[in-house]
Design a protein around this motif. Structure first.
Motif, short mmCIF file in Angstrom:
data_model
loop_
_atom_site.label_atom_id
_atom_site.label_comp_id
_atom_site.label_asym_id
_atom_site.label_seq_id
_atom_site.Cartn_x
_atom_site.Cartn_y
_atom_site.Cartn_z
N GLY A 21 0.73 -1.27 0.21
CA GLY A 21 0.04 0.13 -0.13
C GLY A 21 0.82 1.30 -0.06
O GLY A 21 0.51 2.35 -0.75
N ALA A 22 1.81 1.15 0.75
CA ALA A 22 2.49 2.44 1.05
C ALA A 22 3.63 2.82 0.02
O ALA A 22 3.94 3.84 -0.51
CB ALA A 22 3.61 2.40 2.25
N GLY A 23 4.02 1.60 -0.64
CA GLY A 23 4.86 1.76 -1.96
C GLY A 23 4.09 2.41 -3.08
O GLY A 23 4.51 3.22 -3.84
N ASN A 24 2.81 2.02 -3.37
CA ASN A 24 1.94 2.66 -4.23
C ASN A 24 1.93 4.07 -3.80
O ASN A 24 1.93 5.03 -4.96
CB ASN A 24 0.72 1.75 -4.31
N LEU A 113 -3.47 19.99 0.90
CA LEU A 113 -3.16 18.81 1.85
C LEU A 113 -4.19 17.74 1.82
O LEU A 113 -3.86 16.80 1.84
CB LEU A 113 -3.02 19.58 3.11
N LYS A 114 -5.46 18.35 1.53
CA LYS A 114 -6.60 17.49 1.29
C LYS A 114 -6.53 16.44 0.27
O LYS A 114 -6.48 15.30 0.35
CB LYS A 114 -7.75 18.15 1.45
N GLU A 115 -6.24 17.09 -0.81
CA GLU A 115 -5.93 16.32 -2.18
C GLU A 115 -4.80 15.46 -1.79
O GLU A 115 -4.92 14.24 -2.10
CB GLU A 115 -5.57 17.48 -2.95
N ILE A 116 -3.53 15.84 -1.31
CA ILE A 116 -2.53 14.78 -1.06
C ILE A 116 -3.04 13.62 -0.31
O ILE A 116 -2.90 12.54 -0.67
CB ILE A 116 -1.34 15.64 -0.16
N THR A 117 -3.63 13.86 0.76
CA THR A 117 -4.33 12.75 1.65
C THR A 117 -5.27 11.98 0.85
O THR A 117 -5.09 10.67 1.04
CB THR A 117 -5.08 13.47 2.71
N ASN A 118 -6.13 12.55 0.04
CA ASN A 118 -6.95 11.69 -0.89
C ASN A 118 -5.95 10.73 -1.78
O ASN A 118 -6.39 9.70 -1.96
CB ASN A 118 -7.55 12.66 -1.87
N ILE A 119 -4.92 11.45 -2.36
CA ILE A 119 -4.15 10.69 -3.57
C ILE A 119 -3.44 9.51 -2.73
O ILE A 119 -3.55 8.33 -3.24
CB ILE A 119 -3.21 11.72 -4.42
N LEU A 120 -2.74 9.83 -1.72
CA LEU A 120 -1.97 8.75 -0.91
C LEU A 120 -2.94 7.60 -0.43
O LEU A 120 -2.61 6.49 -0.71
CB LEU A 120 -1.42 9.56 0.33
N ALA A 121 -4.08 8.06 -0.01
CA ALA A 121 -5.10 6.91 0.72
C ALA A 121 -5.43 6.12 -0.41
O ALA A 121 -5.82 5.02 -0.54
CB ALA A 121 -6.24 7.63 1.31
N GLY A 122 -5.81 6.80 -1.90
CA GLY A 122 -6.32 6.28 -2.82
C GLY A 122 -5.33 5.27 -3.37
O GLY A 122 -5.86 4.01 -3.87
N SER A 123 -4.07 5.56 -3.59
CA SER A 123 -3.12 4.78 -4.08
C SER A 123 -2.88 3.48 -3.31
O SER A 123 -2.74 2.27 -3.54
CB SER A 123 -1.73 5.42 -4.64
N LEU A 125 -5.38 2.47 -1.15
CA LEU A 125 -6.26 1.39 -1.25
C LEU A 125 -6.43 0.48 -2.42
O LEU A 125 -6.75 -0.46 -2.39
CB LEU A 125 -7.71 2.29 -1.16
N THR A 126 -6.02 1.28 -3.34
CA THR A 126 -5.73 0.56 -4.79
C THR A 126 -5.13 -0.72 -4.64
O THR A 126 -5.40 -1.80 -5.05
CB THR A 126 -5.18 1.50 -5.96
N ALA A 127 -4.00 -0.50 -3.84
CA ALA A 127 -3.14 -1.69 -3.83
C ALA A 127 -3.74 -2.75 -3.04
O ALA A 127 -3.56 -4.03 -3.22
CB ALA A 127 -1.61 -1.17 -3.27
N LEU A 128 -4.47 -2.41 -1.97
CA LEU A 128 -5.03 -3.32 -1.03
C LEU A 128 -6.11 -3.87 -1.90
O LEU A 128 -6.07 -5.16 -1.59
CB LEU A 128 -5.58 -2.51 0.05
N ASN A 129 -6.86 -3.33 -2.67
CA ASN A 129 -7.89 -3.94 -3.36
C ASN A 129 -7.12 -4.93 -4.24
O ASN A 129 -7.86 -5.86 -4.84
CB ASN A 129 -8.55 -2.91 -4.13
N GLY A 130 -6.14 -4.79 -4.80
CA GLY A 130 -5.47 -5.41 -5.87
C GLY A 130 -5.26 -6.77 -5.33
O GLY A 130 -5.22 -7.92 -6.18
N PHE A 131 -4.74 -7.03 -3.81
CA PHE A 131 -4.42 -8.34 -3.66
C PHE A 131 -5.60 -9.00 -2.74
O PHE A 131 -5.58 -10.09 -2.07
CB PHE A 131 -3.03 -8.58 -3.52
N THR A 132 -6.56 -8.05 -2.36
CA THR A 132 -7.62 -8.63 -1.25
C THR A 132 -9.01 -8.90 -2.06
O THR A 132 -9.96 -9.46 -1.67
CB THR A 132 -7.65 -7.90 0.00
N ASN A 133 -9.08 -7.91 -3.09
CA ASN A 133 -10.34 -7.85 -3.98
C ASN A 133 -11.51 -7.07 -3.02
O ASN A 133 -12.61 -7.45 -3.28
CB ASN A 133 -10.93 -9.35 -4.52
N ILE A 134 -11.19 -6.62 -1.93
CA ILE A 134 -12.15 -6.21 -0.93
C ILE A 134 -12.46 -4.82 -1.60
O ILE A 134 -11.54 -3.70 -2.10
CB ILE A 134 -11.57 -5.87 0.31
#
Lengths: 204, 160
Positions: A21-24, A113-123, A125-134
């Protein structure tokens, strides 16, 4: 499951979640800042509430905190924390805000800063979704610049009714010259942990 | 100077010249209970309004209802007459401003309400308060004179 009872295999799986997640997220940050961003191997902490804040340098330390809630079958909170010094540099690199002794955030800074938070969280979560399918549904981010304890306290209250401990997956980002150092906290709600670990094939 | 630190969801009592400090109060509420005659005081860092909503209560200091009662018991163990106990409170801010106001975002307000309700039920006089807003507070309580010193990052300092 109590956070206190996690075994090493489960902790390693969580570390891997944090890593991917953090790598992304680091890649996104690097694109934004147009700088090389290094990432330390994530730390997993299971800590009493009062000690979580020590990860941010103490309860009174001024920090910017971008916060969002993730809903769905695996609810959690995400908090991106920048200490004052990093915050100044971060805004300087991103939007050319002059470096000053005392920082006052204007509306532009806050939306960045809100947008950064958004982008970081989004990437993340995308990673998390990629291998959990949640499927994860992040909320609109909120931002505060204040004492670390005050910001974190507000987030930890979510968990207060079910636990005295928080599970924290901490990722530290560093700019090449180690000037910008941010913390990314992933705080799974009780129950979320089981779901994610099961999807990773780590049985209880 | 002897400063006793009270962490999140924690409580402590002391006797002057000792003082009590809790740092970085956001939506939590710092409840100071004291007796000026004995110069004894207690501070509870309350995190949530109501212990009856919890599955199990392992830490009484976390909740407004149980935290206040536990602090009073500790004060009485130091020889304080219950009828002389006074209260000052600070905190209960709303740190994040979300578009939709979910319950968690109103928790500061709910904490303050719950603390006041409990003080009223226990017939303890609330002498002063500095609550609400959207900023964090660090508070230092001095049982010598009952003064509560509050400092913030952008809102200055004051004593109530």
């Amino acid at each position: 499951m109590e956070f206190e009872n996690l075994n090493n295999l489960q902790k390693d799986a969580l570390k891997e979640i944090g890593n991917i997640g953090a790598g992304n997220a680091a890649t996104s940050l690097s694109t934004l800042l147009n700088k090389r961003i290094n990432m330390a191997v994530p730390n997993i902490f299971i800590l009493p509430f009062s000690q979580v804040v020590e990860l941010m340098g103490g309860a009174e330390k001024p920090v910017a905190g971008g916060y969002l809630q993730v809903s769905g079958i695996a609810p959690m909170s995400m908090l991106f924390v920048l200490p004052e010094d990093s915050l100044k540099l971060f805004l300087n690199i991103l939007i050319g805000k002059p470096m000053s002794e005392k920082i006052q955030l204007d509306e532009m800074d806050i939306s960045v800063l809100k947008e950064i938070t958004n982008i970081l969280a989004g990437s993340y979560l995308t990673a998390l979704n990629g291998f959990t399918n949640i499927e994860f549904n992040p909320s609109v981010p909120a931002l505060a610049f204040d004492m670390a304890g005050a910001i974190l306290g507000n987030v930890l209250q979510l968990y207060g009714e079910v636990s005295d401990y928080a599970l924290v997956i901490e990722s530290i980002f560093m700019e090449e010259e180690k000037e910008v150092k941010g913390h990314f906290f992933l705080l799974p709600e009780p129950g979320t942990l089981e779901i994610m670990l099961q999807k990773l094939g780590v049985v209880f | 100077m002897d400063l006793i630190k009270v962490g999140m969801a924690d409580l402590a009592v002391c006797k002057a010249p000792q003082k009590l400090i809790t740092t970085g109060l956001g939506s939590c509420v710092g409840v100071c209970l004291y007796d000026l005659e004995k110069k004894v005081g207690g501070l509870a860092h309350i995190m949530l309004p109501d212990s009856t909503q919890a599955k199990s209560v392992q830490n009484v200091a976390k909740y407004a209802d149980t935290g206040i009662v536990a602090t009073i018991e500790k004060l009485m163990a130091l020889g304080v007459d219950r009828s002389r106990i006074l209260a000052k409170i600070a905190g209960g801010a709303q740190m994040f401003n979300f578009a939709g106001t979910s319950n968690i975002m109103r928790i500061g307000e709910r904490n303050v309400e719950a603390v006041k309700k409990q003080l009223e039920q226990l017939k303890i006089k609330l002498v002063a308060e500095d609550t609400g807003g959207n900023f964090g507070r660090t508070i230092i309580f001095d049982p010598q004179n009952g003064q509560l010193h509050i400092r913030t990052i952008n809102q200055g300092e004051k004593t109530i």
